[in-house]
Design an enzyme around this catalytic site. Structure first.
Site, mmCIF file in Angstrom:
data_model
loop_
_atom_site.group_PDB
_atom_site.id
_atom_site.type_symbol
_atom_site.label_atom_id
_atom_site.label_comp_id
_atom_site.label_asym_id
_atom_site.label_seq_id
_atom_site.Cartn_x
_atom_site.Cartn_y
_atom_site.Cartn_z
ATOM 1 N N CYS A 121 2.533 -15.770 -32.746
ATOM 2 C CA CYS A 121 3.184 -17.009 -33.196
ATOM 3 C C CYS A 121 3.497 -16.983 -34.690
ATOM 4 O O CYS A 121 4.113 -17.932 -35.220
ATOM 5 C CB CYS A 121 2.312 -18.215 -32.870
ATOM 6 N N CYS A 135 -10.057 -3.507 -27.976
ATOM 7 C CA CYS A 135 -9.060 -2.541 -28.426
ATOM 8 C C CYS A 135 -8.735 -2.707 -29.907
ATOM 9 O O CYS A 135 -8.060 -1.857 -30.507
ATOM 10 C CB CYS A 135 -7.783 -2.671 -27.613
ATOM 11 N N HIS A 137 -7.073 -5.432 -31.267
ATOM 12 C CA HIS A 137 -5.968 -6.359 -31.518
ATOM 13 C C HIS A 137 -6.482 -7.795 -31.567
ATOM 14 O O HIS A 137 -7.267 -8.222 -30.704
ATOM 15 C CB HIS A 137 -4.900 -6.216 -30.434
ATOM 16 N N CYS A 162 -3.866 -6.509 -22.756
ATOM 17 C CA CYS A 162 -3.746 -7.043 -24.111
ATOM 18 C C CYS A 162 -2.288 -7.370 -24.400
ATOM 19 O O CYS A 162 -1.360 -6.732 -23.892
ATOM 20 C CB CYS A 162 -4.295 -6.011 -25.097
ATOM 21 N N CYS A 167 -0.065 -1.676 -25.563
ATOM 22 C CA CYS A 167 -1.525 -1.553 -25.449
ATOM 23 C C CYS A 167 -1.918 -1.597 -23.982
ATOM 24 O O CYS A 167 -1.554 -2.528 -23.253
ATOM 25 C CB CYS A 167 -2.228 -2.672 -26.211
ATOM 26 N N CYS A 215 -12.479 -17.694 8.452
ATOM 27 C CA CYS A 215 -13.934 -17.874 8.487
ATOM 28 C C CYS A 215 -14.598 -17.487 7.179
ATOM 29 O O CYS A 215 -15.779 -17.767 6.972
ATOM 30 C CB CYS A 215 -14.538 -17.062 9.633
ATOM 31 N N CYS A 264 -3.898 13.270 55.952
ATOM 32 C CA CYS A 264 -2.449 13.335 56.078
ATOM 33 C C CYS A 264 -1.764 12.784 54.829
ATOM 34 O O CYS A 264 -2.413 12.438 53.847
ATOM 35 C CB CYS A 264 -2.007 12.565 57.313
ATOM 36 N N CYS A 276 3.736 6.788 51.153
ATOM 37 C CA CYS A 276 3.827 8.205 51.478
ATOM 38 C C CYS A 276 3.444 9.046 50.259
ATOM 39 O O CYS A 276 3.993 8.847 49.174
ATOM 40 C CB CYS A 276 5.245 8.539 51.935
#
Length: 434
Positions: A121, A135, A137, A162, A167, A215, A264, A276
């Site tokens: 900002c 790191c 920063h 980051c 980074c 569940c 048969c 058959c």
């Protein structure tokens, strides 16, 4: 710098609720107490299951809990694979790959400026309103909070990087929870839930139960999962399948395989249909050792089947999976001690009755569908259309009844130790048929 979320010497003070040793042991016992094939992870044992993996990595690498979680999420909670990378590539490579920064700043004795400039900002703010990550920063807490809010809202909360350009470092989860909790407690709670559920969402060996309503339980497969075990059983039965194909003929009525063990060429199926043996055609009851009254045929010819037809026969509808269910439900693997022999036989017959009704109607539908409709007159096409819609409706209803049979009559009386509602039956078959 902001000290409200200073790191504690106790790695267990984070979002896991404090448990005494006996409670933790009970949860771990419940986590492991299941079949050798799969484990049910309940809401209560989820914390214990995750904590067990975290402590393995923390003890092995001498790192904090948040760093262990970052490593495990990156490696999809596969501790063995994580250790393989550690041995083969080294700790520095493994940390850089997963976005874990070696903390060089937290314990630094270097003086801290009273005012720092936030590069996001571009405001000068008091140092106590800024936060420096592992790191190195440093940005204002307002920018950090907005960054965390956006990422959690977008569902990217398990690995928030980051803000600094290029980074790769993953933000400290304790910082995320603290800053979000001040302005957006609901998002902080959501972030914590995502971290906890990552053990299931990002784990290749664990899946949520698909029941509706949910569940809250999950299943962890150990080694081969149930589907792989079923495929293994099917491979073991290939020779039996081949024997059935060679030594049996399908009944022309119910389509079940029938074996002829002498005599048969007149054979009778258990459904009552005589046929058959030579040609497979349906016949009457009257016959002698040399002929069948009112029947004259050529020799039986094995119908040619394409690969698609074979695949359709094997995986038709939900039938192939119903065989797998019956194998485990009525076999000696899972529920042997849950049912008496008499109860098992009754339930088995009930399930087979449902299965046979479904099989018969699916077979009827499969005989109609391959028909060459282009060669039929309009009236016959409309007749076939109505037959398909009617059979689809019947099959859909039978599928629902089979699901109800499994849920209420079969699983309903089995003591599984947890909720076992199966996923509801959903079908679009009737709409497709229409």
């Amino acid at each position: 710098m902001d000290e409200d979320y200073g790191y504690s010497d106790n790695d267990d003070d984070y979002h896991f609720s404090d448990q005494d040793d006996s409670e933790l042991q009970n949860d771990l016992y419940n986590f492991h107490l299941s079949s050798s094939t799969a484990q049910v992870i309940t809401k209560e044992s989820l914390i214990a299951a995750q904590k067990e993996e975290l402590h393995r990595v923390m003890d092995m690498l001498s790192i904090r809990q948040q760093d262990a979680r970052t490593l495990l999420i990156y490696h999809r909670w596969d501790v063995d694979h994580l250790f393989e990378v550690y041995v083969e590539k080294g700790k520095e490579f493994m940390f850089a790959q997963a976005g874990v920064s070696v903390d060089e700043y937290r314990n630094s004795d270097s003086p801290v400026s009273a005012v720092v400039m936030c590069e996001i900002c571009i405001d000068d703010i008091p140092s106590e309103e800024a936060t420096r990550m592992d790191c190195g920063h440093c940005f204002c807490n307002s920018c950090w909070t907005q960054h965390f809010y956006v990422k959690v809202n977008e569902g990217q909360s398990k690995r928030i990087r980051c803000m600094a350009h290029k980074c790769n470092s993953i933000c400290d989860e304790t910082v995320v929870i603290t800053l979000l909790g001040r302005k957006h407690p609901d998002m902080a709670e959501k972030y914590e839930r995502f971290l906890l559920e990552s053990y299931i969402d990002d784990n290749t060996k664990v899946k949520w139960c698909p029941s509706t309503p949910h569940c809250g339980n999950a299943i962890r497969a150990e080694g081969d999962d149930l589907c792989e075990l079923w495929q293994h059983e099917r491979r073991d039965e290939v020779e039996s399948d081949n024997w059935i194909i060679i030594h049996t003929r399908p009944c022309p009525k119910c389509h079940k395989p029938v074996e002829k063990n002498g005599g048969c060429n007149w054979v009778g199926c258990i459904c009552g249909q005589p046929f058959c043996w030579l040609c497979g055609g349906a016949t009457g009851q009257e016959h002698t050792n040399y002929s069948i009254v009112g029947h004259d045929c050529g020799r039986y010819k094995e119908p040619e089947k394409t690969a698609d037809q074979e695949k359709r026969n094997l995986y038709r509808c939900i039938l192939s999976y119903s065989y797998a269910f019956a194998f485990y439900m009525f076999g000696d693997e899972l529920f042997k001690e849950e049912m008496s022999e008499a109860e098992r036989e009754i339930k088995h017959n009930l399930f087979e009755d449902q299965q046979q009704q479904l099989e018969a109607n699916v077979e009827r539908l499969s005989e109609i569908l391959p028909e060459a409709f282009k060669s039929l007159q309009y009236g016959k096409v409309m007749k076939r259309r109505m037959q398909i819609i009617t059979l689809s409706t019947v099959i859909d209803d039978l599928c629902k009844k089979m699901y109800e049979c499994i849920e209420n009559d079969l699983l309903g009386s089995v003591n599984l130790g947890s909720i076992h509602i199966i996923a509801p039956y959903r079908s679009k078959g009737i709409e497709r048929a229409s």
